[in-house]
Design a protein around this motif. Sequence first.
Motif, PDB file in Angstrom:
ATOM      1  N   GLU A 158      38.401  72.612 103.673  1.00  0.00           N
ATOM      2  CA  GLU A 158      38.190  71.343 104.377  1.00  0.00           C
ATOM      3  C   GLU A 158      36.945  70.636 103.858  1.00  0.00           C
ATOM      4  O   GLU A 158      36.965  69.426 103.593  1.00  0.00           O
ATOM      5  CB  GLU A 158      38.076  71.603 105.881  1.00  0.00           C
ATOM      6  N   THR A 211      47.689  68.147 105.137  1.00  0.00           N
ATOM      7  CA  THR A 211      47.677  66.687 105.074  1.00  0.00           C
ATOM      8  C   THR A 211      48.139  66.213 103.703  1.00  0.00           C
ATOM      9  O   THR A 211      47.943  66.896 102.691  1.00  0.00           O
ATOM     10  CB  THR A 211      46.271  66.113 105.342  1.00  0.00           C
ATOM     11  N   ASP A 235      46.890  63.767 101.999  1.00  0.00           N
ATOM     12  CA  ASP A 235      45.738  63.508 101.134  1.00  0.00           C
ATOM     13  C   ASP A 235      45.295  64.778 100.418  1.00  0.00           C
ATOM     14  O   ASP A 235      44.999  64.756  99.214  1.00  0.00           O
ATOM     15  CB  ASP A 235      44.579  62.942 101.955  1.00  0.00           C
ATOM     16  N   SER A 236      45.231  65.886 101.145  1.00  0.00           N
ATOM     17  CA  SER A 236      44.810  67.153 100.542  1.00  0.00           C
ATOM     18  C   SER A 236      45.798  67.609  99.481  1.00  0.00           C
ATOM     19  O   SER A 236      45.404  68.041  98.386  1.00  0.00           O
ATOM     20  CB  SER A 236      44.672  68.220 101.640  1.00  0.00           C
ATOM     21  N   GLU A 239      52.099  64.963 114.558  1.00  0.00           N
ATOM     22  CA  GLU A 239      51.335  64.811 113.324  1.00  0.00           C
ATOM     23  C   GLU A 239      51.569  65.950 112.339  1.00  0.00           C
ATOM     24  O   GLU A 239      51.667  65.735 111.132  1.00  0.00           O
ATOM     25  CB  GLU A 239      49.840  64.691 113.649  1.00  0.00           C
ATOM     26  N   TYR A 240      51.666  67.176 112.849  1.00  0.00           N
ATOM     27  CA  TYR A 240      51.867  68.326 111.963  1.00  0.00           C
ATOM     28  C   TYR A 240      53.164  68.193 111.178  1.00  0.00           C
ATOM     29  O   TYR A 240      53.180  68.285 109.943  1.00  0.00           O
ATOM     30  CB  TYR A 240      51.862  69.609 112.798  1.00  0.00           C
ATOM     31  N   GLN A 268      53.121  65.093 108.680  1.00  0.00           N
ATOM     32  CA  GLN A 268      52.348  65.330 107.458  1.00  0.00           C
ATOM     33  C   GLN A 268      53.071  66.295 106.512  1.00  0.00           C
ATOM     34  O   GLN A 268      53.111  66.084 105.300  1.00  0.00           O
ATOM     35  CB  GLN A 268      50.967  65.877 107.812  1.00  0.00           C
TER      36      GLN A 268
END
Length: 323
Positions: free
Chosen positions: A55, A82, A84-85, A128-129, A132
């Motif tokens: 993170e 995510t 982005d990651s 959200e989980y 994503q």
Amino acid sequence: MKIVVIGGSGHIGTYLVPRLVRAGHEVVNISRGKRAAYADAPEWAQVEQVTADREQQDADGVFGDTVAALRPDAVVDLVCFTLDSATALVERLRGETGHLLHCGTVWRYGVSHRSPIREGEGTPPFGEYGIQKDLIARMLKAETASGGLATTTLHPGHIVGPGWHPIGPLGNLDPEVWRTLSAGRTLRIPGIGAEHMHHVHADDVAQGFANAVERPEAASGEDFHMVAPTAMNVRGLAEAAASWFSQDADLETVTWDEFRAGAKAEHADASWEHLSRNHVLSIEKARTLIGYAPAYQPDEAILEAVRWLIDHDRLEVERPLAV
């Protein structure tokens, strides 16, 4: 091959890392270094351990450098949540790593309209989980289709194994459910008990990842469901669990409002999250392309987990196991 496993000390990695070592691979585990694997194995002595806070490194824009510096032939990413990651890692590994395997989730799908669900044919996710994870899976598939990094996404169901509490018959982690069934008392179930959950033993998920590593040509650009050969509904799992204690399940169907009124909010919310989706997934594609052959039925995997919890004084029940 040299294989980097990101998050290898968790549920899946506990079984995957020793599998990869036994197969003759050089394995590096990247983790925060805060805990050991759930089960010990002699193969861990041959694993290089790299400590990294993903993170924080993602925030600093350097996590991809940490992975790339290890010069892996393949990377297994078990802890990416995510888009982005995931995108940052793909962009850094593109052209330098042969194969990126990502751990998704069956919650990339929303409520069930057709069973079994084949890869990519479920309804849109909610929460959200799941959202994503679905975005990540789509990005990875597009990356490979466009001629970029070879990627594979494997989507586990509700992961079960010794060392942690399994999702139980009501779709939550409430330990009182097991105590009630073991005592033969009435268990209140929301709905009619026909709602399904699709569990999977952690070692079966590990098998799927190991198979995909060994078959990159078949796995590249694909995504696969990693679940048990069958799914169980609330009634079936409750009845199976009661039988482990030589009891018959006494089930009382109630409305969701009644169920919520009698349960802690965290357990009621978890039940809704699991049961409202009502998932039954197909594994035919994984069987055909990468030779996936799960060894555990859902109730077998859950019984193993419950036995471990009882034996280690992590779960109190009214009667001892009879199986």
